[in-house]
Design a protein around this motif. Sequence first.
Motif, short mmCIF file in Angstrom:
data_model
loop_
_atom_site.label_atom_id
_atom_site.label_comp_id
_atom_site.label_asym_id
_atom_site.label_seq_id
_atom_site.Cartn_x
_atom_site.Cartn_y
_atom_site.Cartn_z
N ALA A 1 1.54 -7.95 70.75
CA ALA A 1 -0.11 -8.49 70.55
C ALA A 1 -0.43 -7.96 68.66
O ALA A 1 -1.13 -8.39 68.36
CB ALA A 1 -1.18 -7.65 71.25
N GLY A 2 0.10 -6.50 68.34
CA GLY A 2 -0.45 -6.34 66.69
C GLY A 2 0.06 -6.85 66.39
O GLY A 2 -0.67 -6.99 65.18
N THR A 3 1.71 -7.33 66.42
CA THR A 3 1.75 -8.05 65.08
C THR A 3 1.07 -9.63 64.98
O THR A 3 0.20 -10.39 63.89
CB THR A 3 3.30 -8.90 65.47
OG1 THR A 3 4.18 -7.51 65.46
CG2 THR A 3 3.24 -9.95 64.25
N TRP A 4 0.53 -10.36 66.48
CA TRP A 4 -0.75 -11.00 66.47
C TRP A 4 -1.59 -10.73 65.17
O TRP A 4 -2.88 -11.71 64.96
CB TRP A 4 -0.37 -11.50 67.54
CG TRP A 4 -1.67 -12.86 67.75
CD1 TRP A 4 -1.04 -14.26 67.73
CD2 TRP A 4 -2.89 -12.91 68.72
NE1 TRP A 4 -2.33 -15.15 67.83
CE2 TRP A 4 -2.61 -14.31 68.16
CE3 TRP A 4 -3.82 -12.11 68.72
CZ2 TRP A 4 -4.32 -15.07 68.57
CZ3 TRP A 4 -4.68 -12.51 68.97
CH2 TRP A 4 -5.04 -13.89 69.19
N VAL A 5 -2.40 -9.82 66.19
CA VAL A 5 -3.81 -9.47 65.24
C VAL A 5 -3.64 -9.17 64.08
O VAL A 5 -4.68 -9.37 63.67
CB VAL A 5 -3.97 -8.07 66.19
CG1 VAL A 5 -5.64 -7.52 65.50
CG2 VAL A 5 -4.88 -8.45 67.68
N PHE A 6 -2.49 -8.36 62.91
CA PHE A 6 -2.63 -7.92 62.21
C PHE A 6 -2.52 -9.53 61.11
O PHE A 6 -2.74 -8.92 60.20
CB PHE A 6 -1.66 -6.57 61.96
CG PHE A 6 -1.97 -5.15 62.05
CD1 PHE A 6 -2.64 -4.15 61.14
CD2 PHE A 6 -1.11 -4.82 63.00
CE1 PHE A 6 -3.60 -3.57 61.17
CE2 PHE A 6 -2.53 -3.81 63.52
CZ PHE A 6 -2.99 -3.22 62.21
N THR A 7 -1.50 -10.34 61.90
CA THR A 7 -1.76 -11.20 60.70
C THR A 7 -2.77 -12.12 61.25
O THR A 7 -3.08 -12.50 59.70
CB THR A 7 -0.69 -12.90 62.09
OG1 THR A 7 0.10 -11.78 61.93
CG2 THR A 7 -0.24 -14.31 61.18
N ILE A 8 -3.83 -11.74 61.64
CA ILE A 8 -5.30 -13.00 61.82
C ILE A 8 -5.99 -11.79 60.70
O ILE A 8 -6.84 -12.59 60.02
CB ILE A 8 -5.26 -12.75 63.08
CG1 ILE A 8 -5.45 -13.55 64.60
CG2 ILE A 8 -7.36 -12.53 62.71
CD1 ILE A 8 -5.98 -13.15 65.66
N ALA A 9 -6.03 -10.57 60.81
CA ALA A 9 -6.47 -9.80 59.33
C ALA A 9 -6.04 -9.58 58.33
O ALA A 9 -6.82 -10.52 57.83
CB ALA A 9 -6.22 -8.27 60.12
N ARG A 10 -4.62 -9.93 58.09
CA ARG A 10 -3.94 -10.91 57.06
C ARG A 10 -5.24 -11.88 56.48
O ARG A 10 -4.77 -12.35 55.09
CB ARG A 10 -2.54 -10.77 57.07
CG ARG A 10 -1.84 -10.82 55.61
CD ARG A 10 -0.74 -11.15 55.66
NE ARG A 10 -0.36 -11.78 56.23
CZ ARG A 10 0.36 -13.28 56.38
NH1 ARG A 10 -0.65 -14.00 55.10
NH2 ARG A 10 0.28 -14.05 56.97
N ASN A 11 -4.56 -12.99 57.13
CA ASN A 11 -5.61 -14.04 56.95
C ASN A 11 -7.02 -13.94 56.74
O ASN A 11 -7.16 -14.38 55.90
CB ASN A 11 -4.97 -15.23 57.67
CG ASN A 11 -3.65 -15.11 58.01
OD1 ASN A 11 -2.82 -15.49 56.88
ND2 ASN A 11 -3.65 -15.52 59.43
N LYS A 12 -7.32 -13.36 56.84
CA LYS A 12 -8.69 -12.96 57.11
C LYS A 12 -9.12 -12.85 55.59
O LYS A 12 -10.33 -12.81 54.37
CB LYS A 12 -9.35 -12.02 58.25
CG LYS A 12 -10.10 -12.91 59.10
CD LYS A 12 -10.91 -13.76 59.63
CE LYS A 12 -11.24 -14.52 60.78
NZ LYS A 12 -12.83 -15.82 59.93
N ARG A 13 -8.57 -11.51 55.52
CA ARG A 13 -8.75 -10.77 54.15
C ARG A 13 -8.55 -12.02 53.00
O ARG A 13 -8.66 -11.73 51.23
CB ARG A 13 -7.45 -9.75 54.28
CG ARG A 13 -7.33 -9.22 51.95
CD ARG A 13 -8.81 -8.70 51.93
NE ARG A 13 -8.32 -7.92 50.50
CZ ARG A 13 -9.52 -7.90 49.47
NH1 ARG A 13 -10.53 -8.03 50.05
NH2 ARG A 13 -9.40 -6.87 48.37
N VAL A 14 -7.27 -12.36 52.98
CA VAL A 14 -6.82 -13.61 52.21
C VAL A 14 -8.11 -14.92 52.16
O VAL A 14 -8.35 -15.32 51.10
CB VAL A 14 -5.35 -14.75 52.93
CG1 VAL A 14 -5.49 -15.75 51.28
CG2 VAL A 14 -4.34 -13.85 52.39
#
Length: 190
Positions: A80-93
Amino acid sequence: MQDPPPPAAEAASLDELLLAVGRDRDRAAFAALFDHFAPRLKAYLRRLGCDGAQAEELVQEVMLLVWRRAETFDPAQASAGTWVFTIARNKRVDALRREQRPEIDPDDPALVPDPVEAADVRVATDQTNRRLRAALKELPPEQADLLKLAYFEDMPHSVISTERGIPLGTVKSRLRLALDRLRRALREPS
C-alpha cells in the motif's frame, strides 16, 4: 499502553485497509489510511521541493485518487505504501510539468492578432512611405548621413559630433534642416 505493531504487521494492515476501501468503499478504512499517509506524503513532497501549500494540495489530490482507484490496488504487485507514494511522485511530476508549461491564457494581449489594417489606410501608408524614401534621397549627403546615424542607428548627437569631427551645434542644425525638409516633402501632395 500498547506497543506499536511491527513494521510487517503495519504494512499488512495498510494493505488490508486499502483493499477494504477498494472492495467496500469503507470510509473508516480510508480515514485510517488518510491519517497514516497524509503527514508522510506531505513530508515526502516537501523533500521533493514543494512549498507547504502545494504539498497540502498534492496530498489532497493523491488521497482523492487513492479513494477513486483503490479497487485497482493489487497487494501482489506492491505494498500500500509503495502504491500510494508512487501516485504522489507521479502527481509531483505532473505539477512540475504544469509549472514549466503554464496554461495558455486566451485573453493574453500577446496572443491577440494585430487588427487587419483597412485597405485605404494601407494604401495611404504606402504612399507616405514612398514619399519619405524619395525625400530622403533628395537630402544633401551630409544631412542624410547625420539623419541615418541619429535616427536609424540611434546614435547620440555628441557621439556623432565626435565621430564625424564636426561641432555639436552643426550636427543639431543639420539634423533640424533635414527634418524640416522631410516634413515639407510629406505635406506636399503627390
